[in-house]
Motif scaffolding. Structure first.
Motif, PDB file in Angstrom:
ATOM      1  N   ILE A  80     -44.087  31.403  56.192  1.00 24.25           N
ATOM      2  CA  ILE A  80     -44.899  30.459  55.417  1.00 24.25           C
ATOM      3  C   ILE A  80     -46.380  30.761  55.627  1.00 24.25           C
ATOM      4  O   ILE A  80     -46.753  31.456  56.566  1.00 24.25           O
ATOM      5  N   ASP A  81     -47.183  30.215  54.717  1.00 27.13           N
ATOM      6  CA  ASP A  81     -48.633  30.347  54.912  1.00 27.13           C
ATOM      7  C   ASP A  81     -49.338  29.117  54.357  1.00 27.13           C
ATOM      8  O   ASP A  81     -48.901  28.521  53.362  1.00 27.13           O
ATOM      9  N   PHE A  88     -52.464  24.837  48.212  1.00 27.20           N
ATOM     10  CA  PHE A  88     -51.004  24.817  48.083  1.00 27.20           C
ATOM     11  C   PHE A  88     -50.415  25.959  48.918  1.00 27.20           C
ATOM     12  O   PHE A  88     -50.891  27.099  48.821  1.00 27.20           O
ATOM     13  N   PRO A  89     -49.396  25.631  49.727  1.00 31.76           N
ATOM     14  CA  PRO A  89     -48.902  26.611  50.695  1.00 31.76           C
ATOM     15  C   PRO A  89     -48.148  27.774  50.046  1.00 31.76           C
ATOM     16  O   PRO A  89     -47.847  27.755  48.863  1.00 31.76           O
ATOM     17  N   GLY A  90     -47.833  28.755  50.885  1.00 36.99           N
ATOM     18  CA  GLY A  90     -47.055  29.901  50.433  1.00 36.99           C
ATOM     19  C   GLY A  90     -45.676  29.896  51.079  1.00 36.99           C
ATOM     20  O   GLY A  90     -45.534  29.546  52.246  1.00 36.99           O
ATOM     21  N   ILE A  91     -44.669  30.269  50.305  1.00 40.78           N
ATOM     22  CA  ILE A  91     -43.296  30.415  50.829  1.00 40.78           C
ATOM     23  C   ILE A  91     -42.901  31.858  50.559  1.00 40.78           C
ATOM     24  O   ILE A  91     -42.847  32.282  49.400  1.00 40.78           O
ATOM     25  N   TYR A  92     -42.674  32.593  51.620  1.00 41.02           N
ATOM     26  CA  TYR A  92     -42.570  34.046  51.480  1.00 41.02           C
ATOM     27  C   TYR A  92     -41.250  34.490  50.825  1.00 41.02           C
ATOM     28  O   TYR A  92     -41.233  35.327  49.938  1.00 41.02           O
ATOM     29  N   THR A  93     -40.144  33.913  51.302  1.00 44.06           N
ATOM     30  CA  THR A  93     -38.840  34.320  50.760  1.00 44.06           C
ATOM     31  C   THR A  93     -38.514  33.393  49.604  1.00 44.06           C
ATOM     32  O   THR A  93     -38.097  32.251  49.800  1.00 44.06           O
ATOM     33  N   TRP A  94     -38.711  33.894  48.398  1.00 45.00           N
ATOM     34  CA  TRP A  94     -38.685  32.963  47.248  1.00 45.00           C
ATOM     35  C   TRP A  94     -37.938  33.546  46.049  1.00 45.00           C
ATOM     36  O   TRP A  94     -38.144  33.140  44.943  1.00 45.00           O
TER      37      TRP A  94
END
Lengths: 748, 300
Positions: A80-81, A88-94
């Protein structure tokens, strides 16, 4: 001052994929814009292998539970980031990795083992392009109102309450237990993900990161209280549903201006945020979808009418539109719900954007759409509150699922009359045997045979969809979506299977205009003017018109072309539309709902066109067919009012799911204030004549030709393909040529 | 007494005309014009007699036209199409049979009752947009009885009417249409008589007299001013001053000269008189500004 500082804009544009590297928008989730902190979780490869290890433990579980567990695994382990340049956050495995152990094998199991005959039929129809059909999980809108009122914890709590209610009644079956378990596990997973994001944000010092941390914390413990929290919830729901789960979210808000307005009003009144801050949040919010780059565009809609019959356009609607314009992006795409009393200022602002060629707006006429929705049993209150899904499909808010089933190729139905149902490209019988050509002595015979072929396509689509739609929940249980739907909880049935009030299915007509032109050409050339025999025409088609150039010119210049307000053509167009809608509308499906007719093509006007031989209207093999309710490219020669008058001859609201007409105007026709009023006049006349959706394209060929030769000068030039826009430079040369032809027609 | 059999040569009917008066309109073009403006972009409307346009670039040499031509104008030496305008009587048979639209007849004599239904087609658009029907040309007031009768019937259908005129017509013609005309779209090309003659071949005295007459009759007038560098560009100030004397002027519309009509001249076998120089956008903006400064609303 710019809404987004340039360093943030660069970050946002590169958040989901690197803009300087090749990108396939159909496969948009397969990318990452940058690497996340490894300490935050596993790599995608590790997650895939973790899911594979988890698979045996899930095998014996009911599908809703198994799928929810897989979702939880990703939510607990993805990197995550929370970035200093973003709210707004980041979700890496998407990239819907759970599919590898859930949806994909389950789908294969259903089609291979449970319904092999349907599988065979679908494959053969898809190969022929007579019908394009696949199970659709892409047209869902949650009940945003529930989400906003309850928040993620509240949704989970409400599901618990309903579970207890069913338990207490003593009616809770094993399937229903699994249904509630699925919701419980999924929403717990969402809350876990939010908590992880919050904890990570707390380790950061940036101003935006701190604000994001507070926002995430609020969403972990309750419903959103502020405008920013409401946007954050929407973003997080979207990311989980589309990118971890398997359900596209086909509108942000039930009317973005409507869903967000209470927060907007409250924040301004209490001084929580200023209007400028709200505009800033909106800018970062919209940039997420611009950066994701969904080929089909991410929709939301504005406007509509409230319970007092007043239009819903408010200050927030204007702010959204202004921010969108200022960002100069074309994704998200915006549907404007046009009511008769829509404020002129707002409508003109929308039309001005369309005229400038910026943004991505489609006009949806509320009265026609309300009529369409009431035709399958919705009350006035339900119909008035309708959602717009995807491109311009409609449905009852929070109580309707409408799955797209088959896209029917009307031109193939004409060609199968010539070949007696044989698909000549494949060399197999796909259509009906409607008789040898010699037996078709009159146009009545030919037309009757065509209707039989079209009817067969409809019957086949219904048979195939009836077969596979029984298994939608088995293949892809919709726990996250179901949790938002009160009706689903009350009846403890999966929302996407049969848990809403209207569990409907749509059947789409592609190539409508070309189909009518083809019928008219047969009537004119073979039966009225007797220029050639039916078998002679068949030979010309088999030769792709080679050696029949003069005949082709006659076909192309046939006086009866759809889109010109020619009485004979209009009568046949209305009749074919009537045959189609009468046969489809309100036919029961296997999910407790009904089938709805739809006049919409998506990409099939190109895909099916490529696999369709030459047609009697003069079209060559492989060329695109007409899209939506629009004429064949270049064949509407009597101007835009004739086209709209022609469309008005068809009761468009009988296409209960949606119908759209595309118009192309030359810039000189709509310049100045007079031009703007003329655009308004076109739209409002279309609305008054029972119109549904209207897409307006404004281009001149000179500009488009220049853009073909000098793509570097037109990096931001975008054109509307069907229900979405794409960059001009991303179109193939063939698509560009077809578009130029369309624009050229308006310059005559 | 109106004669229902009275006809006028109709060059074209244009739908979704948005710059010929208010709202969405349908414009009827009648054939024949008393002026010969060097910049004319509707050369097919100059001559009152029917004429054929031949678009040679569209021709596929199929020879169909020759099979129906009775005057010998359509020929196919060595399989290549040739059109001899001097023999042509513009009967239009070739237009009906040509599969590619290479032949087009300009000017078909029509009665009012024949064209009226075509003008009512877009009634819903007129209602939504405050539009209506405009009768134009050529010069529609070369056919005052026909035009008056047409306008009256349009008004009977509660549709807004406009007459687009060059003003070089008899006062009697204006009187005939006045009761049925909601707006006059009135062309003013120059104030100096010699400039006007150089541009149009005619004096502007009658034109200026007629616009004063219409103004005195309280007719609603929108003035349209073609702006053609090298011809009438220096006339704008004088026109503006003149227009301030009118009481019933609703505004002006500046029509920037364009040269898109070149292929029309070629198709008609006419000498192309179009000037070469095009106006710059800044020039047009300056002219518009000039009119605003004189208190005259500029439509665009």
């Amino acid at each position: 001052m710019s809404l987004i500082p340039s360093e943030d804009r660069i970050y946002l544009e590169n958040k989901f994929h690197k803009t300087k590297e090749p990108f396939d928008p159909y496969n948009r989730r397969a990318y990452n814009g940058y690497e996340y902190d490894p300490a935050t979780g596993l790599t995608t490869a590790q997650i895939l292998s973790g899911l594979a290890s988890l698979a045996p433990a899930l095998e014996s579980l009911p599908h809703p539970v198994a799928k929810a567990r897989a979702i939880a695994y990703v939510a607990e382990n993805t990197r995550i980031d929370v970035n200093e340049h973003d709210y707004f956050p980041g979700i890496y495995t998407w990239n819907r990795e759970i599919g590898s152990i859930t949806v994909e094998p389950w789908k294969e199991e259903v089609f291979r083992n449970k319904i092999p005959e349907t599988d065979r039929l679908m494959k053969s129809f898809n190969r022929s392009a007579a019908i394009t059909i696949w199970p659709d999980f892409d047209h869902v809108i949650p009940d945003w109102e529930s989400l906003m009122t309850l928040g993620f914890p509240g949704i989970r709590e409400r599901a618990r309450t309903y579970r207890a209610y069913h338990e207490k009644k003593g009616t809770l079956t094993q399937e229903q237990q699994a249904y509630f378990d699925g919701i419980e596990i999924s929403y717990t997973a969402i809350l876990t993900l939010i908590h992880r994001l919050y904890e990570y944000a707390c380790t950061k010092d940036g101003a935006k990161q701190k604000q994001t941390a507070a926002c995430l914390h609020a969403l972990e413990i309750g419903p959103p209280q502020s405008f920013f929290e409401a946007l954050q919830l929407m973003y997080l729901y979207f990311m989980v549903s589309e990118s971890i789960d398997y359900y596209q979210v086909r509108s942000l808000g039930n009317g973005l201006d409507r869903t967000l307005y209470p927060f907007y009003k409250k924040d301004l009144e209490t001084g929580t945020y200023t209007r400028e801050q709200i505009r800033e949040f909106l800018a970062y919010f919209m940039m997420q979808w611009s950066a994701i780059g969904n080929y089909w565009g991410q929709p939301f809609y504005l406007g509509g009418t409230d319970e007092n019959g007043q239009n819903r356009i408010n200050d927030l609607s204007c702010d959204i539109l202004e921010v969108y314009r200022e960002l100069d992006i074309y994704n998200p795409k915006i549907q404007i719900k046009v009511s008769t009393d829509m404020p002129k200022e707002f409508l003109h602002a929308c039309l001005r954007q369309v005229r400038e060629g910026s943004g991505n707006l489609v006009f949806c006429c509320e009265p026609g759409m309300i009529h369409a929705i009431m035709k399958y049993g919705a009350t006035w209150e339900e119909a008035r509150d309708f959602d717009i899904r995807g491109c311009y499909e409609t449905g009852v808010r929070a109580n309707e699922v409408s799955q797209a089933t088959g896209y029917l190729n009307g031109v193939k139905a004409v060609l199968y009359v010539f070949s007696n149902g044989m698909d000549e490209r494949l060399g197999i019988q796909i259509g009906l045997k409607t008789g040898a050509l010699e037996e078709l002595e009159t146009f009545e015979d030919f037309y009757g045979a065509f209707l039989k072929q079209l009817g067969f396509f409809i019957d086949s689509t219904i048979a195939m969809a009836n077969s596979y739609e029984k298994y939608m929940e088995y293949i892809n249980p919709s726990s996250i979506y179901s949790g938002t739907i009160l009706h689903s909880l009350k009846c403890a049935r999966d929302g996407y299977q049969n848990g809403v009030r209207f569990n409907n299915s749509a059947i789409l007509f592609n190539g409508f205009g070309t189909t009518i032109d083809a019928l008219m050409a047969v009537r004119e050339l073979v039966y009225i003017k007797k220029e050639i025999s039916l078998s002679g025409l068949y030979e010309a088609l088999q030769n792709d018109w080679n050696g029949y150039e003069q005949l082709r010119h006659k076909a192309l210049n046939c006086p009866h072309k759809y889109g010109n307000h020619d009485p004979v053509t209009d009568a046949y167009a209305a009749a074919v539309a009537g045959f189609y809608t009468t046969k489809i509308d309100n036919t029961p499906n296997t999910r407790g709902g009904v089938y709805k007719a739809q006049l919409h093509s998506a990409m099939t006007f190109l895909w099916q066109g490529e696999k369709t031989g030459a047609s009697p209207d003069g079209r060559k093999m492989g060329e695109e067919v007409s899209k939506n309710g629009s004429p064949t490219v270049g064949m509407d020669k009597n101007g835009v009012t004739a086209l709209l008058n022609c469309a008005a001859q068809i009761p468009l609201s009988d296409f209960m799911e949606s119908a759209c007409v595309d118009i192309m105007l030359h810039p000189s026709a709509v310049q100045g204030e007079d031009g703007l009023k003329a655009m308004e006049g076109l739209l409002m006349t279309y609305l008054a004549q029972g119109g549904m959706s209207l897409q307006i394209n404004i281009f001149d060929t000179q500009k488009l030709r220049d853009a073909q030769e000098h793509p570097e000068k037109y990096r931001n030039l975008q054109v509307r393909v069907c229900g979405w826009n794409v960059l001009w430079n991303n179109l193939s040369r063939k698509e560009q040529d077809a578009y130029i032809l369309r624009a050229q027609n308006q310059e005559v | 007494m109106e004669d229902p059999k009275r006809t006028a040569p109709v060059t074209d009917i244009k739908y979704f005309a948005v710059h010929d008066g208010d709202g969405i309109r349908t414009t009827v073009f009648l054939k024949g014009c008393p002026l010969r403006c060097v910049w004319c972009h509707n050369p097919e409307g100059l001559n009152a007699s029917p004429q054929m346009s031949c678009y040679a670039n569209k021709c596929i040499n199929c020879g169909n036209c020759r099979t129906v031509c009775e005057s010998g104008a359509q020929r196919m030496p060595d399989g290549i199409h040739q059109y001899d305008r001097s023999l042509c009587n513009a009967c239009g048979r070739c237009e009906s049979i040509c599969p590619v639209g290479a032949m087009k007849r300009n000017g078909v004599f029509r009665t009012v009752d024949e064209i009226l239904p075509l003008l009512l087609r877009d009634q819903n658009f007129y209602i939504s947009s405050g539009g209506g029907v405009t009768v134009s040309g050529g010069e529609c007031l070369l056919y005052p009885e026909f035009t008056a009768s047409l306008l009256r019937k349009i008004k009977e259908n509660s549709i807004n009417t406009a007459v687009d005129t060059c003003g070089f017509v008899s006062q009697d013609a204006l009187r005939q249409v006045l009761p049925y005309t909601d707006t006059f779209l009135y062309d003013i090309k120059a104030m100096d008589e010699e400039v006007h003659i150089r541009c149009t071949g005619q004096s502007n005295r009658l034109i200026l007299e007629n616009i004063r007459f219409l103004d005195a009759q309280n007719a609603r007038i929108e003035v349209r001013i073609p702006y053609v560098p090298g011809y009438n560009a220096d006339q704008m100030e004088k026109i503006a001053v003149f227009l301030t004397s009118l009481r019933n002027l609703t505004g002006v519309r500046i029509l920037p000269y364009h040269n898109y009509a070149g292929s029309k001249y070629a198709s008609l076998g006419m000498e192309n008189t179009l000037p070469k120089q095009l106006p710059a956008a800044e020039e047009i903006a300056a002219v518009q500004e000039l009119f605003w400064r004189n208190g005259i609303p500029v439509r665009h």
